[in-house]
Design an enzyme around this catalytic site. Structure first.
Site, PDB file in Angstrom:
ATOM      1  N   GLU A 159     -28.367  23.456  49.279  1.00 15.81           N
ATOM      2  CA  GLU A 159     -27.642  23.429  48.003  1.00 15.81           C
ATOM      3  C   GLU A 159     -26.122  23.593  48.196  1.00 15.81           C
ATOM      4  OE1 GLU A 159     -29.474  26.274  45.350  1.00 15.81           O
ATOM      5  OE2 GLU A 159     -30.978  24.809  44.772  1.00 15.81           O
ATOM      6  N   GLU A 312     -37.809  22.004  45.982  1.00 15.39           N
ATOM      7  CA  GLU A 312     -38.076  23.362  45.510  1.00 15.39           C
ATOM      8  C   GLU A 312     -38.410  23.333  44.034  1.00 15.39           C
ATOM      9  OE1 GLU A 312     -34.949  26.177  45.990  1.00 15.39           O
ATOM     10  OE2 GLU A 312     -34.425  25.469  47.977  1.00 15.39           O
TER      11      GLU A 312
HETATM   12  C1  GLA Z   1     -32.414  27.612  45.124  1.00 15.49           C
HETATM   13  C2  GLA Z   1     -32.303  27.929  46.590  1.00 15.49           C
HETATM   14  C3  GLA Z   1     -33.396  28.801  47.082  1.00 15.49           C
HETATM   15  C4  GLA Z   1     -33.716  29.891  46.122  1.00 15.49           C
HETATM   16  C5  GLA Z   1     -34.053  29.268  44.801  1.00 15.49           C
HETATM   17  C6  GLA Z   1     -34.540  30.238  43.758  1.00 15.49           C
HETATM   18  O1  GLA Z   1     -33.054  26.467  44.818  1.00 15.49           O
HETATM   19  O2  GLA Z   1     -32.198  26.789  47.373  1.00 15.49           O
HETATM   20  O3  GLA Z   1     -33.010  29.332  48.321  1.00 15.49           O
HETATM   21  O4  GLA Z   1     -32.629  30.754  46.014  1.00 15.49           O
HETATM   22  O5  GLA Z   1     -32.912  28.620  44.321  1.00 15.49           O
HETATM   23  O6  GLA Z   1     -33.554  30.882  43.069  1.00 15.49           O
END
Ligand code: GLA
Length: 663
Positions: A159, A312
């Protein structure tokens, strides 16, 4: 869209199975747990895990050290159980020693405050030291696991989202600007620095937009956002190229945040072999399913229509909203299958096992605190079985759309700034509203960039593109000339590439296209205020515009200052909507326009709350409500891949029910 013709793709990894699994962070657990993990993974049908996302401190506990033993054992363990590994470069969470020894790796916000270690993503994209350590680690990781049989794909960083307003970023920003403009004169012209005495006489005077007394120069801010996206992209590319050198046959991805403003998602996606996204709609949000559909449509479009990866999602609650609701029974399955319907060939989670410590200990896992007997894991297991049944029929197939919604990050960056006509109009909100109308009409939509080839679409919808380049304007005009139907919302084509207002307040070519003679004034609406129009109410915005001869006023404003002026204007196949009709009215309007262009909904007569999507030759029916509903099916027998039964005539879907039908 993929840059390399022979590039590896998700199909090389899926091989007829939908990838199912998620981020696995076993370094948080004693090794005894690992055996239990793989046993439960097998039980749930997990076939893919992502390792190493936040493992930098574990692999490199001291500068230059390498501790791979634990990861060797894990890779072997996964391989022994037939579970593929998406291996992450752990570079989004530097260890504390890096910040302590090299404070230059830490980013600064616009107030000059340092973002310290103690969380994650605390790296400066422009720090040479950070890049050196990140590259060295990536190099060693790639060299060590290139030949490991468990390795299926690379996941670079996590991210990408960090801003940096510090000094090293300032130097990099100047370099970026020199490449873009060549000379300071050109920069001064592009930024309109004659306003408020901002003329730059030396490159050293140019800094990132930092804390200032009053409104900042919007062109400066726009370029800083462009630069930030590019600077982060460079970090990705350095690591991508390292892993590619070691494993040219394996695909590379990095996970986007859903509809995130910080990266130019078109540009980034073109550099990936597999496009992946993280998706967390609020289970309590009545439009949560539409939010999911929008992000899925965008991700599929970023992938050029190829299968993509849901990297995710949450099995239950997240932990970062004010109030965090779990997913009610059935919703995890429903939303996961929605992603498959809209083109995903991978359904993964953050994370496999819910943490007991750390900032996200209340964020759900596939195995939650309740353990394997908990409802969460039981539902995960059920989903694993569903995905296994669908895999051979679904993977590799495509979703086709007759309608495209246009979206561009640069237009977003230019639009959502200070000093605008209405702070109530936000780019993403308007995009959501238009997508919602099409989604509720059961019209499948792609998203596209305004400079893309649009000729495959019967209808192109521009919710709002404040900034449009000349190329984009010509593209839209050419699209209509070639027979396409174009619908545009307000505040489109207001500015050029440099965010300079177009003559007449809207690009003259577009005014001509839409049949607008003069755009006199904008009349933004307050919260709760509406503009009465023929047959509906407008919200958010209204406009005082004069139609050109020959253009048809489809609906006029009624009452008030704008009485009798066009709210919806049509000039042949080009439509202009100068307000945001209430949802029902926007739906009706778009139903009329799309039907007129020969676009059919996926299915007619669907009950409220049922979403229908075609992927390849399969028809997905997704019921977003809790009360049973009956759907009238197309003629003929249909085989439901989830139940193995044949259905004809009608089909009843229970609470959050899903059917995947093959004719
Ligand atoms: C994001 C991050 C994860 C985790 C999730 C949940 O998508 O990539 O590492 O922190 O959020 O909050």
């Amino acid at each position: 869209m993929r840059a390399r013709p022979q590039a590896p793709s998700l199909a090389d990894v899926t091989r007829g199975r939908i990838l199912f699994g998620g981020d696995h962070n076993p370094e948080q657990w004693p090794e005894e747990t690992w055996q239990d993990d793989v046993r439960l993974m097998k039980d749930a049908g997990v076939n893919s895990v992502t390792l190493g996302v936040f493992s930098w401190a574990r692999i490199e506990p001291r500068p230059g050290a390498r501790e791979f033993g634990w990861l060797d054992r894990l890779m072997d363990l996964m391989h022994a159980h037939g579970i593929g590994v998406v291996l992450a470069t752990p570079t989004s969470a530097p260890p504390p020693w890096l910040g302590r020894l090299h404070p230059d790796t830490l980013p600064r916000d616009e107030d000059g405050r340092t973002e310290w270690w103690g969380s994650r993503q605390h790296f400066s994209h422009s720090s040479a030291t950070y890049r050196r350590y990140a590259a060295a680690l990536t190099e060693d990781l790639a060299a060590r696991y290139a030949g490991h049989p468990a390795l299926t794909m690379w996941h670079i960083g996590n991210e990408y989202c960090t801003y940096d307003h510090g000094d090293e970023a300032a130097t990099a920003f100047r370099r970026w600007l020199r490449e873009r403009y060549g000379t300071l004169d050109a920069l001064n012209t592009a930024w309109g620095t004659a306003f408020w005495s901002q003329h730059y006489g030396d490159w050293a005077e140019v800094i990132p937009p930092r804390r200032a007394h009053y409104l900042k120069n919007p062109a400066h801010v726009l370029d800083f956002r462009r630069f930030t996206s590019d600077a982060l992209l460079k970090c990705f590319l350095v690591e991508r190229d390292i892993v590619r050198r070691h494993t040219p046959h394996l695909p590379v991805t990095t996970n986007f945040m859903p509809l995130f403003a910080g990266q130019d998602g078109w540009r980034w996606a073109a550099e990936e072999d597999v496009v992946s996204v993280d998706l967390y709609p609020d289970p309590r949000d009545p439009l949560g399913a539409q939010e999911g559909a929008l992000v899925q449509d965008l991700t599929r479009s970023q992938a050029g229509g190829a299968p993509w990866m849901l990297m995710e999602q949450a099995a239950g609650a997240v932990s970062w909203r004010g109030v965090n609701h779990p997913k009610p029974r059935g919703m995890n399955r429903l939303w996961s299958l929605q992603a498959v319907a809209r083109g995903a060939d991978a359904v993964c989670y953050f994370q496999w096992r819910q943490s007991r410590q750390g900032a996200e200990k209340f964020h759900s896992g596939m195995v939650g605190h309740a353990g394997p007997e908990g409802r969460g894991f039981q539902e995960v297991k059920g989903l694993g079985a569903d995905l296994a049944a669908l895999g051979p029929h679904v993977t590799g197939s495509r979703v086709t759309a007759d309608v495209a919604l246009l979206h561009d990050w640069h237009a977003w960056w230019a639009a959502d700034q200070e000093g605008r006509p209405s702070a109530r109009v936000d780019h993403a909100g308007v995009l959501r509203a238009w997508h919602r109308a099409l989604w509720e009409n059961h019209v499948t939509t792609d998203l596209a960039h305004p400079e893309h080839d649009l000729s495959a679409y019967r209808v192109v919808v521009v919710p709002r593109l404040h900034l449009l380049t000349d190329t984009a304007v010509d593209n839209l005009v050419g699209y209509v000339r070639a027979g396409g139907t174009l619908v545009s919302g307000f505040l489109t084509g207001v500015t050029d590439r440099d965010d300079r207002v177009r003559p007449g307040g809207m690009d003259p070519r577009l005014r001509e296209l839409f049949g607008i003679r003069v755009l006199h004034e904008w009349w933004p609406l307050e919260a709760g205020e509406t503009a009465a129009c023929d047959g509906f109410d407008g919200t958010l915005w209204s406009e005082e515009l004069q139609a050109a001869p020959g253009a048809e006023t489809v609906a006029a404003y009624r009452g008030g200052e704008l009485d009798g002026l066009p709210a919806v204007l049509r000039n042949g196949r080009a439509w202009y909507v100068s307000t945001l009709p209430v949802p029902q009215a926007l739906r009706t309007l778009l139903a009329r326009i799309t039907a007129g262009a020969g676009v059919r909904p996926v299915l007619d007569g669907l009950p409220a709350g049922v979403e229908a999507v075609r992927r390849g030759d399969l028809l997905f029916l997704l019921h977003h409500g809790r009360e049973p509903v009956t759907v009238t099916l197309p003629d003929g027998d249909h085989h439901d891949l989830l139940t193995g039964t044949t259905v004809t005539g009608t089909l009843t879907l229970g609470r959050y029910g899903v059917a995947v039908l093959r004719p």
